[in-house]
Scaffold this active site. Sequence first.
Site, PDB file in Angstrom:
ATOM      1  N   GLU A   1      40.110   1.416  -8.541  1.00  0.00           N
ATOM      2  CA  GLU A   1      40.236   2.844  -8.178  1.00  0.00           C
ATOM      3  C   GLU A   1      39.126   3.280  -7.222  1.00  0.00           C
ATOM      4  OE1 GLU A   1      42.962   4.114  -8.786  1.00  0.00           O
ATOM      5  OE2 GLU A   1      43.639   2.831 -10.414  1.00  0.00           O
TER       6      GLU A   1
ATOM      7  N   HIS B   1      46.465  -0.768  -1.389  1.00  0.00           N
ATOM      8  CA  HIS B   1      46.863  -1.952  -2.146  1.00  0.00           C
ATOM      9  C   HIS B   1      47.021  -3.132  -1.187  1.00  0.00           C
ATOM     10  CE1 HIS B   1      48.469   0.895  -5.406  1.00  0.00           C
ATOM     11  NE2 HIS B   1      47.349   0.338  -5.848  1.00  0.00           N
TER      12      HIS B   1
ATOM     13  N   ASP C   1      47.960  -3.581   4.796  1.00  0.00           N
ATOM     14  CA  ASP C   1      46.896  -2.823   4.119  1.00  0.00           C
ATOM     15  C   ASP C   1      45.808  -2.395   5.107  1.00  0.00           C
ATOM     16  OD1 ASP C   1      45.700  -5.229   4.659  1.00  0.00           O
ATOM     17  OD2 ASP C   1      44.949  -5.576   2.618  1.00  0.00           O
TER      18      ASP C   1
ATOM     19  N   THR D   1      39.611  -1.735 -13.685  1.00  0.00           N
ATOM     20  CA  THR D   1      40.414  -0.583 -13.269  1.00  0.00           C
ATOM     21  C   THR D   1      39.564   0.307 -12.362  1.00  0.00           C
ATOM     22  OG1 THR D   1      41.753  -0.683 -15.264  1.00  0.00           O
ATOM     23  CG2 THR D   1      41.746   1.417 -14.071  1.00  0.00           C
TER      24      THR D   1
ATOM     25  N   VAL E   1      43.859  -4.146   6.786  1.00  0.00           N
ATOM     26  CA  VAL E   1      42.683  -5.021   6.705  1.00  0.00           C
ATOM     27  C   VAL E   1      43.113  -6.386   7.220  1.00  0.00           C
ATOM     28  CG1 VAL E   1      41.036  -6.147   5.144  1.00  0.00           C
ATOM     29  CG2 VAL E   1      41.744  -3.784   4.705  1.00  0.00           C
TER      30      VAL E   1
ATOM     31  N   TRP F   1      49.137  -5.408  -0.965  1.00  0.00           N
ATOM     32  CA  TRP F   1      50.495  -5.653  -0.457  1.00  0.00           C
ATOM     33  C   TRP F   1      50.977  -4.519   0.454  1.00  0.00           C
ATOM     34  CZ3 TRP F   1      49.229  -3.932  -5.264  1.00  0.00           C
ATOM     35  CH2 TRP F   1      49.899  -2.818  -5.776  1.00  0.00           C
TER      36      TRP F   1
ATOM     37  N   LEU G   1      46.655   3.239 -16.005  1.00  0.00           N
ATOM     38  CA  LEU G   1      45.287   2.841 -16.345  1.00  0.00           C
ATOM     39  C   LEU G   1      44.274   3.758 -15.675  1.00  0.00           C
ATOM     40  CD1 LEU G   1      45.614  -1.001 -15.613  1.00  0.00           C
ATOM     41  CD2 LEU G   1      45.977   0.148 -17.785  1.00  0.00           C
ATOM     42  N   GLY G   2      44.603   4.185 -14.466  1.00  0.00           N
ATOM     43  CA  GLY G   2      43.671   5.018 -13.719  1.00  0.00           C
ATOM     44  C   GLY G   2      44.301   5.490 -12.430  1.00  0.00           C
TER      45      GLY G   2
ATOM     46  N   THR H   1      42.677  -9.846   4.812  1.00  0.00           N
ATOM     47  CA  THR H   1      43.444 -10.017   3.575  1.00  0.00           C
ATOM     48  C   THR H   1      44.825 -10.524   3.959  1.00  0.00           C
ATOM     49  OG1 THR H   1      44.126  -7.705   3.718  1.00  0.00           O
ATOM     50  CG2 THR H   1      42.287  -8.207   2.235  1.00  0.00           C
TER      51      THR H   1
HETATM   52  N1  ARG Z   1      45.814   2.254 -10.980  1.00  0.00           N
HETATM   53  C1  ARG Z   1      46.229   0.976 -11.431  1.00  0.00           C
HETATM   54  C2  ARG Z   1      47.052   1.177 -12.682  1.00  0.00           C
HETATM   55  O1  ARG Z   1      47.041   2.244 -13.251  1.00  0.00           O
HETATM   56  C3  ARG Z   1      45.043   0.149 -11.709  1.00  0.00           C
HETATM   57  C4  ARG Z   1      45.340  -1.250 -11.885  1.00  0.00           C
HETATM   58  C5  ARG Z   1      44.055  -1.975 -11.993  1.00  0.00           C
HETATM   59  N2  ARG Z   1      44.256  -3.278 -12.510  1.00  0.00           N
HETATM   60  C6  ARG Z   1      43.508  -3.777 -13.464  1.00  0.00           C
HETATM   61  N3  ARG Z   1      43.643  -5.031 -13.774  1.00  0.00           N
HETATM   62  N4  ARG Z   1      42.650  -3.082 -14.109  1.00  0.00           N
HETATM   63  O2  ARG Z   1      47.738   0.272 -13.101  1.00  0.00           O
HETATM   64 ZN    ZN Z   2      45.990   1.259  -7.016  1.00  0.00          ZN
HETATM   65 CA    CA Z   3      45.925  -7.579   5.423  1.00  0.00          CA
END
Ligand code: ARG
Ligand code: ZN
Ligand code: CA
Length: 316
Positions: free
Chosen positions: A227, A236, A246, A223, A248, A238, A186-187, A251
């Site tokens: 990003e 992330h 992470d 997305t 942080v 997790w 997605l990105g 979280t």
């Molecule tokens: N870089 C992640 C991917 O390509 C982005 C996920 C983002 N999640 C979303 N719900 N838009 O999967």
């Molecule tokens: Zn990511």
């Molecule tokens: Ca954390």
Amino acid sequence: MKKIFLSAMAFMMLFSCQNDQTEATTSATNAVSKRGCAAQDVLAEQMKADPTLALRMNQIEAFTQKAMLTNRLVNGKIVIPVVVNVLYRTAAENISDAQIQSQIDVLNEDFTATNPDFNSVPSEFAGVAANVGITFELVNIVRKSTKKTSWGTRDVMKNAKRGGINPTSPETTLNMWACTIGGGILGYAQFPGGSSATDGVVIDSNYFGVSDGAAYPYNLGRTASHEVGHWMNLRHIWGDASCGNDFVSDTPVHKTSNFGVPTYPYVSTCLPDHNEMTMNYMDYTDDRGMYMFTEGQKSRMSALFVSGGARSGFGI
Ligand code: ARG
Ligand code: ZN
Ligand code: CA
């Protein structure tokens, strides 16, 4: 010196493990939700190619931890100038100005806690849900037609010599590229510390901005929120490892990435017993399933913009 070297090594190992785990996690998830975030993969590649990157990232980490401790956060308001670089072969890839503005609007909402779904944050997490207080201003759109059908995740779209578009003033501007990435991605983003020639985020044209049903369930511009979170040094949730870290503190620990829209409360299988914050932008849920950053994530992001921070060029 030795210590720095050792921690750099540990850092690199951390990343390569994270990467393997991410891949494993992603492929273990069902095919429909098989969505990998390439930011971590790209980072691993860059680290292989440039051994000094781990050192720079280590320095940023040390600075971040110190800036957070000493509470020297942003005094002024941070407004991030944004240039959107559009690479298109088809009409659909040549996304409209309105589509681009819709993405900027989503970033502004999500980073100021004015997103309409912010009030869905469960009361358990309401105390740490943050107004990050960073806004985005579209300053230019650069368009270029191409014969390429997909661009991959190796930064070709950022290089004019290879048919892409060079970033505009990357030290003081967030560059976003809208193009077809391919491979179910997605990105992807570049973390702080990377080369300025490739700095910025890439969002597949199908998931850029708010769109009608076609790009569901990634049709709400999240997305880019995810990003840009990476671009501002967020990992992330997790920690790219089983019950990973992470960096942080507010979280909760997550077992792994979550997909779809998990029903709250989603009880973690990491101990001690607690609920996972699946609605955080840095998880992998559907766009309508993510609607908050935390105060701790805000501190991490803010640390970049103080004097001496990795993105201090954006400060005012
Ligand atoms: N870089 C992640 C991917 O390509 C982005 C996920 C983002 N999640 C979303 N719900 N838009 O999967
Ligand atoms: Zn990511
Ligand atoms: Ca954390």
